[in-house]
Design a protein around this motif. Sequence first.
Motif, PDB file in Angstrom:
ATOM      1  N   SER A   1      38.762  43.654  36.423  1.00  0.00           N
ATOM      2  CA  SER A   1      38.550  44.035  37.825  1.00  0.00           C
ATOM      3  C   SER A   1      37.178  44.665  38.053  1.00  0.00           C
ATOM      4  O   SER A   1      36.720  44.766  39.187  1.00  0.00           O
ATOM      5  CB  SER A   1      39.657  44.980  38.305  1.00  0.00           C
TER       6      SER A   1
ATOM      7  N   LEU B   1      41.475  42.003  41.471  1.00  0.00           N
ATOM      8  CA  LEU B   1      42.744  42.601  41.904  1.00  0.00           C
ATOM      9  C   LEU B   1      43.124  42.149  43.311  1.00  0.00           C
ATOM     10  O   LEU B   1      44.295  42.190  43.694  1.00  0.00           O
ATOM     11  CB  LEU B   1      42.635  44.131  41.887  1.00  0.00           C
ATOM     12  N   ASP B   2      42.141  41.743  44.088  1.00  0.00           N
ATOM     13  CA  ASP B   2      42.393  41.386  45.495  1.00  0.00           C
ATOM     14  C   ASP B   2      42.704  39.905  45.686  1.00  0.00           C
ATOM     15  O   ASP B   2      43.144  39.501  46.758  1.00  0.00           O
ATOM     16  CB  ASP B   2      41.150  41.711  46.344  1.00  0.00           C
TER      17      ASP B   2
ATOM     18  N   ARG C   1      44.109  40.673  35.294  1.00  0.00           N
ATOM     19  CA  ARG C   1      43.449  41.069  36.561  1.00  0.00           C
ATOM     20  C   ARG C   1      42.837  42.454  36.440  1.00  0.00           C
ATOM     21  O   ARG C   1      41.699  42.683  36.831  1.00  0.00           O
ATOM     22  CB  ARG C   1      44.493  41.152  37.687  1.00  0.00           C
ATOM     23  N   GLU C   2      43.627  43.364  35.918  1.00  0.00           N
ATOM     24  CA  GLU C   2      43.191  44.754  35.791  1.00  0.00           C
ATOM     25  C   GLU C   2      41.979  44.854  34.853  1.00  0.00           C
ATOM     26  O   GLU C   2      40.993  45.521  35.167  1.00  0.00           O
ATOM     27  CB  GLU C   2      44.377  45.567  35.243  1.00  0.00           C
TER      28      GLU C   2
ATOM     29  N   ASP D   1      48.793  40.284  35.449  1.00  0.00           N
ATOM     30  CA  ASP D   1      48.358  41.528  36.086  1.00  0.00           C
ATOM     31  C   ASP D   1      47.456  42.346  35.171  1.00  0.00           C
ATOM     32  O   ASP D   1      46.508  42.991  35.627  1.00  0.00           O
ATOM     33  CB  ASP D   1      49.568  42.368  36.522  1.00  0.00           C
TER      34      ASP D   1
END
Lengths: 114, 611, 171
Positions: free
Chosen positions: C140, A50-51, C136-137, C133
Motif C-alpha cells: 500500500s 488499499l482503495d 494489498r496492505e 488483503d
Amino acid sequence: MRGQVEGSVYMGLGEALMEEQEFRRLPKKLSHALVHKFPSILEYKSPTSLDMPEVTTELIEAPDPRGPFGAKEVGQGPLLPIMPAVANAVYDAVGVRIDEIPVTPEKIMKALAE
Amino acid sequence: MTPVGARKANGDELRVIGVPRRRVDARAKVTGQTRFADDIFLPRMAHSKLLRSPHPHARIRKIDTSRAAAHPGVYLVLQALCVDRVRHVGDPVAAVIAREELTAFEALDLIDVEYEILTTISSSEEALRTPEPRIHEYGEEGNIHKLVALEFGNVEEGFAEADEIFEDTFFFQGNTHLAIEQHAAVAIKDPDGKLTIWSSTQTPHYLHRALAKVLEMPAAHIRVIATPNGGGFGGKSDPFNHEIVVAKAALMLDRPVKICLTREEVFYCHRGRHPVLMKFKTGVKKDGAITGMHLQTLIDGGAYGSYGVASTFYAGALQTTTYHIPRYRYQGCRTFTNKPPCGPKRGHGTPQPRFGQEVQLDKIAERLKMDPADLRLRIAESSNALTANFFRLGTVNLAECIRRVVKVSGWKEKFRKFPEGRGVGLACSAYLTGAGLPIYWNKMPHSGVQLKFDRSGGVSIFCGATEIGQGSDDVLAGIVAEVLGIDTFDVRLFTGDTDLGPVDLGSYSSRVTLMAGNAALQAAERGRAILRDAVAEKLEVPKERLRFAERRVFDSAAPEKGVTFQEAVCLAEARFGTIGTVGSYTPPLYKGGGVGPLRPIPIPPPLLKWK
Amino acid sequence: MTTLPIESQKTSQIRFTLNGEETDVCFAPYKTLLEVLREDLGHTGTKHGCELGECGACAVLLDGKPVLSCLVLAVDCSGRQVLTVEGLGEDGNLHPLQDAFADLGAAQCGYCTPAILVTAKALLDQNPHPSRDQIREAISGNLCRCTGYLQIFEAVEAAVLKIAAQKSTVT
C-alpha cells in the motif's frame, strides 16, 4: 488490454473520488501568489492498493477492419465512464446528485444536509 | 474475463496476436534494467536546476546572475527562459548548470530577479471579467485563448420537438497525471558536434521540431531519443523548457548535461486535466429519443496553450458517438489563467463533458421512469453511423457492452433495490483511435516503420514510436512476428529515436497501435513478399501456397517441404540483395461534408451566471 | 586550482553487503542510500518518484525489511544488508516474483515495479501464504499509476504458488 482497462478504472476512480489540482492564494503579507494546494504526492490524494476494488473486465470484441489485425483503441476510452458511473451510483445509494468531480465525502454530506 | 477466441488472418490461425505471452520489454522491467532518462549517467556529466517564478503573473524587470555564475562548482547560468514575463508560479526564469545537482540548487538562491507584479487571474470566470492585462498577446481576445462554435442541424427545432428539456450545469475539477517517473532529460554534444538528447517524452518528433526552432539549428543535426517513459498519460507530450535548457547547455559546455525535475516541479509543469464548467441542454421525447443537444464549456487552460486548441475541440467532439443525437450545437471557450498550463491527460478534453452527459442521462431516465440501461440501449448509436457532427463511426458495439454489463453486474437486481447507503451506477463512453490530423498540418505519413532482415534470421524494427508503458514496442514486435511466422524474441526494436527510425508522431491520441501498427504490418507484408518470391523459386512451389510459421517458410500443401526463416532471408538476399522494407500509415480522409447545415455561431452566452 | 564544493567531496566511506556482495563505497556525506545506489554504485534499478518518502518507488530491503531508500542516509548502512531488484534473481534465473510479474502483466511502464518486487519479496519471506488483503496492505506504500494493482496482486499470488511448488519438489 485488461491492464489498460483496469488501469483506466483505477485512474478514473482517482479522478472521481479524490484527485484535485487546486490552487490557493498565499496570504497578502507573503506574496499573495496563486500556488498549488497539493504539490506533493502525500497531499495530492490518489488511490493506493488499499482503495482499488475488484474489477470484472468483459471484452466485447468488434475487430475493426482498418486496424492491424482488427486492433483499435483501448487505453483512454475505458476511463471516461468511471466518473459519471460513480456519481450515478452515489445517487442510487443516498439520493443526492453531486454535479461536481471529484465526488468527495464533504460534498455528499453537504448535499445530504441541504 | 472473456478468453480471446481463436482468430484468423489470411486463413491462418494467429500465433502471436491475441495469444497471452510475456511482453518483449517485460524482462527488462522486472529486473530494473529498463533505462529511463534519469538512469543515464555519463562521464563529466553536469546537472541543471531551474529557477522558477514565485509569482503567478509578473514582468521581469531585471535578472542578475553574476553571483550564481561565480559560485564554486557552477559551470553556466542561462537566463531568458521566460523572456519578459512569468505567467504562473513555477514558470522557469533561469537555469544553473553545475558539477553537482546540489550546487546547482544552491546557486538558484544567488540569482537576483526583480519582478513587477501584475494582476493575477485565478479562474476562467476572472479571465472573462479581466481582459487586461492579457496573459498572452495571441488568442481570440482578452484572456480568451480559443473559442469554438459549431452547430450541426437546427438545435432549436430539436428543442421545439422535444417533450422534455433538461438543463444541467456541471463542474469537473482539474487533476494531474502523477506519472511516478519525474520528467528527466540528458543532452550531449556528439563527438562530431551534433546534438543528442535523451528525454522522458511521449513525442520525440515534436520535441525534435521544437529544439530545431528554439536552438535555431537544422533538425538534421539534432537527435532525440525518447527513453521509455515511467508513465506518461499525456503529461510528457509538450516540449518542455528543461529539455531546451539541457540541450543548449550541452552545446555550450561540450559536456553531458542532465536535469531531473523534483516532484513539486512536476506538479507545476502539469499539462493535466482542464477544470471545466459545462452546461448541457438536451431535448428528449417521452420514449427517450434525443431531439437535440446544446453543450457549452468554459475551460480553464492555465498559463499556456499546450494542446489547448485541440482540447477545446475535443471537449465538444464525442457527445454524438455513443447515442443518437440528430442535432447538436457546441460552444467551447478556453481561457488563460495564471496557473500551471493544462493539457492532454488520458481522454484529452472528453472526460469532463462525458461526466456531465452521463449524469444528465441518469436524470433523464429517472424523469421518464425508465431504467438507465434500457434508455441507453434505446438510443445507442451503432456501427458505421454518420453522426450529426460528421463522425463516421467505425466498429461500435455499445449495445452489446451495455447488455453484458447489465447481465454480469446483476444490474436489474441491484439498481434502486440496494438498502440506503449502497448503490450502483452505469455510464458509457466511446473514444477515437488516433487523431486524423498531425499537430502541424502536412500530407506526410503519421507513422513509418523500417525493417531490416538479417542473414541470421533476426529482424530489426526501426520506428519512432515511443514506449510509455502502454506496450507499443510489444505491439510492433507482435505484428512483425505474426506476419513473418517468427517469434517476438527474434525481433530487435529500435524505437523512439529520431535518427534511427522513421517518424512516428508520438504516443498520444491512442494512435500508435493503429498507425505504427499498420506501418509495421505493411513493412512486414512487403518483406514477406520478397522472401516468398525467393523461396518459391528455390522450392519450385507456387508462391500462394507458401506459409510463414514456426520460423519456417513451407508449402502449405506439403508442410515438410520448406526452408527455415533464416534460409529464406539468405535466399532472398542472394537473389535480390540486402533485404529491407518500409511501411507507412496516413489516416484516410473521410469526405462527409454537405450532408447537413454547419454554421459557426458566435459565443454570446453569459457563462458567468451559471453558478 | 579551485576548491571543490562540499557536495563534490566523497569524504564518507562505508562497507556493506549489497545483493550478497561485500561492497565498499565513498560518497558525499549528505547522500541518501538511494543516491549512493544510483549515482555512486550504478545500481539504477531502484527508482525515485518524489525523494520525500511518499511514492514508494525507491523501496529496497535493508536487513530484510522494506525501507524507502530516499529517507535512509547511506552513512547509516555500514555493515548492513541491502537488497535491490538487481539482487532478486538467483543463479542467472529470475525470482518467481519477477517471472510472475513479467508473465501476468503486472509491469506496464515498469517504473514502480522494482520497489514493488522487493516489497513483495519481504512479505513472502515473512508470510509465505499471504491473503489478498495482506498483499494489498504490504504494497500500500508503493504507488502504481498504470496497472490498477489487480494484476500485481495476481502476480504475487502466482509467485506464492510457484515458490510453494519449488519447495515441495526440493523436500
